[in-house]
Design an enzyme around this catalytic site. Sequence first.
Site, PDB file in Angstrom:
ATOM      1  N   GLU A  34      27.331  -2.412 -19.372  1.00  0.00           N
ATOM      2  CA  GLU A  34      28.249  -1.399 -19.890  1.00  0.00           C
ATOM      3  C   GLU A  34      27.569  -0.483 -20.904  1.00  0.00           C
ATOM      4  O   GLU A  34      26.801  -0.935 -21.754  1.00  0.00           O
ATOM      5  CB  GLU A  34      29.501  -2.031 -20.504  1.00  0.00           C
ATOM      6  CG  GLU A  34      29.315  -2.728 -21.841  1.00  0.00           C
ATOM      7  CD  GLU A  34      28.820  -4.166 -21.748  1.00  0.00           C
ATOM      8  OE1 GLU A  34      28.831  -4.867 -22.773  1.00  0.00           O
ATOM      9  OE2 GLU A  34      28.406  -4.584 -20.648  1.00  0.00           O
TER      10      GLU A  34
ATOM     11  N   GLN B 264      17.655   1.598   0.505  1.00  0.00           N
ATOM     12  CA  GLN B 264      17.687   0.909   1.790  1.00  0.00           C
ATOM     13  C   GLN B 264      18.714  -0.227   1.830  1.00  0.00           C
ATOM     14  O   GLN B 264      19.406  -0.502   0.849  1.00  0.00           O
ATOM     15  CB  GLN B 264      16.282   0.403   2.128  1.00  0.00           C
ATOM     16  CG  GLN B 264      15.278   1.525   2.321  1.00  0.00           C
ATOM     17  CD  GLN B 264      13.887   1.033   2.656  1.00  0.00           C
ATOM     18  OE1 GLN B 264      13.695  -0.066   3.184  1.00  0.00           O
ATOM     19  NE2 GLN B 264      12.877   1.845   2.350  1.00  0.00           N
TER      20      GLN B 264
ATOM     21  N   HIS C   2      23.165  -1.103 -10.304  1.00  0.00           N
ATOM     22  CA  HIS C   2      24.304  -1.361 -11.175  1.00  0.00           C
ATOM     23  C   HIS C   2      23.762  -1.449 -12.593  1.00  0.00           C
ATOM     24  O   HIS C   2      22.553  -1.384 -12.797  1.00  0.00           O
ATOM     25  CB  HIS C   2      25.007  -2.662 -10.755  1.00  0.00           C
ATOM     26  CG  HIS C   2      26.352  -2.856 -11.381  1.00  0.00           C
ATOM     27  ND1 HIS C   2      26.618  -3.900 -12.247  1.00  0.00           N
ATOM     28  CD2 HIS C   2      27.500  -2.147 -11.275  1.00  0.00           C
ATOM     29  CE1 HIS C   2      27.883  -3.817 -12.638  1.00  0.00           C
ATOM     30  NE2 HIS C   2      28.437  -2.762 -12.059  1.00  0.00           N
TER      31      HIS C   2
ATOM     32  N   GLU D  82      30.498   0.499 -14.400  1.00  0.00           N
ATOM     33  CA  GLU D  82      30.293  -0.239 -15.646  1.00  0.00           C
ATOM     34  C   GLU D  82      29.302   0.571 -16.474  1.00  0.00           C
ATOM     35  O   GLU D  82      29.685   1.481 -17.193  1.00  0.00           O
ATOM     36  CB  GLU D  82      29.813  -1.666 -15.367  1.00  0.00           C
ATOM     37  CG  GLU D  82      29.732  -2.524 -16.614  1.00  0.00           C
ATOM     38  CD  GLU D  82      29.322  -3.963 -16.327  1.00  0.00           C
ATOM     39  OE1 GLU D  82      28.885  -4.637 -17.278  1.00  0.00           O
ATOM     40  OE2 GLU D  82      29.407  -4.430 -15.172  1.00  0.00           O
TER      41      GLU D  82
ATOM     42  N   ASN E  29      12.773   7.924   6.145  1.00  0.00           N
ATOM     43  CA  ASN E  29      14.140   7.914   5.630  1.00  0.00           C
ATOM     44  C   ASN E  29      14.735   9.316   5.504  1.00  0.00           C
ATOM     45  O   ASN E  29      15.928   9.509   5.733  1.00  0.00           O
ATOM     46  CB  ASN E  29      14.214   7.148   4.315  1.00  0.00           C
ATOM     47  CG  ASN E  29      14.243   5.649   4.543  1.00  0.00           C
ATOM     48  OD1 ASN E  29      15.287   5.064   4.783  1.00  0.00           O
ATOM     49  ND2 ASN E  29      13.072   5.031   4.501  1.00  0.00           N
TER      50      ASN E  29
ATOM     51  N   HIS F 203      14.426  -2.849   1.164  1.00  0.00           N
ATOM     52  CA  HIS F 203      15.540  -3.749   1.435  1.00  0.00           C
ATOM     53  C   HIS F 203      15.746  -4.780   0.325  1.00  0.00           C
ATOM     54  O   HIS F 203      14.812  -5.444  -0.113  1.00  0.00           O
ATOM     55  CB  HIS F 203      15.314  -4.481   2.758  1.00  0.00           C
ATOM     56  CG  HIS F 203      14.872  -3.578   3.869  1.00  0.00           C
ATOM     57  ND1 HIS F 203      15.702  -2.640   4.437  1.00  0.00           N
ATOM     58  CD2 HIS F 203      13.682  -3.453   4.487  1.00  0.00           C
ATOM     59  CE1 HIS F 203      15.041  -1.984   5.376  1.00  0.00           C
ATOM     60  NE2 HIS F 203      13.809  -2.449   5.418  1.00  0.00           N
TER      61      HIS F 203
ATOM     62  N   HIS G 221      18.846  -3.063 -12.002  1.00  0.00           N
ATOM     63  CA  HIS G 221      19.981  -3.337 -12.876  1.00  0.00           C
ATOM     64  C   HIS G 221      19.724  -2.750 -14.252  1.00  0.00           C
ATOM     65  O   HIS G 221      18.806  -3.129 -14.948  1.00  0.00           O
ATOM     66  CB  HIS G 221      20.262  -4.834 -12.981  1.00  0.00           C
ATOM     67  CG  HIS G 221      21.680  -5.109 -13.399  1.00  0.00           C
ATOM     68  ND1 HIS G 221      22.137  -4.840 -14.664  1.00  0.00           N
ATOM     69  CD2 HIS G 221      22.738  -5.561 -12.695  1.00  0.00           C
ATOM     70  CE1 HIS G 221      23.430  -5.149 -14.733  1.00  0.00           C
ATOM     71  NE2 HIS G 221      23.819  -5.581 -13.541  1.00  0.00           N
TER      72      HIS G 221
END
Length: 203
Positions: A75, A66, A72, A53, A192, A107, A112
């Site tokens: 658009e 994690q 995300h 998107e 990690n 976690h 966004h």
Amino acid sequence: MIEKNVQTDFSSKVCEPVIGEGTFVHPLAAVIGNVILGKNIMVAPTACVRGDEGQPLHVGDDSNVQDGVVIHALETELDGKPVEKNQMEVDGKKYAVYIGKRISLAHQVQIHGPAVVMDDTFVGMKVLVFKSFVGRNCVIEPGAILMGVKVADGRYVPAGSIVKTQADADALPVITADYPMKEMNKGVLHVNKALAKGYLAVK
């Protein structure tokens, strides 16, 4: 799972994720579409980095994504035209989400876009960053929410805080030598990076 995005009216190009050397994406994670992952990154089980998107989504070298993390974005294109309000600029390039180098996304973090998190920042468990810019060498403690603000370099966001005005963001405390989570990111990065290296070795 690493796969291409699909073509839509808000995504005219089909892109395949770009995965840097030494980066491990667990089979139970999803990396989709216009995603750039740098070197030596660990993407843990159930993480979702979905560049279908808002795009592109960028994660810099030596970072970690994690378990349960979602990256995300809103658009960045509609009917072939850019949606400028949903993009942020870093070093002259525009991104839906830009995660810098040596970032830990613990976690269930949600980043966004439009959103930026700059280098050497620790983002604690269940944090939400939306329409915000987080500077370098910051700590966002678990459960904090950042919406529509810019956080200066070297600040920390106390656990559970909801930061929705720039005045509140400007009043965030400065990280000092005696701040308990000052060195938190270093250990998490080490663990990690070692995990990514180890999992790649046994593939």
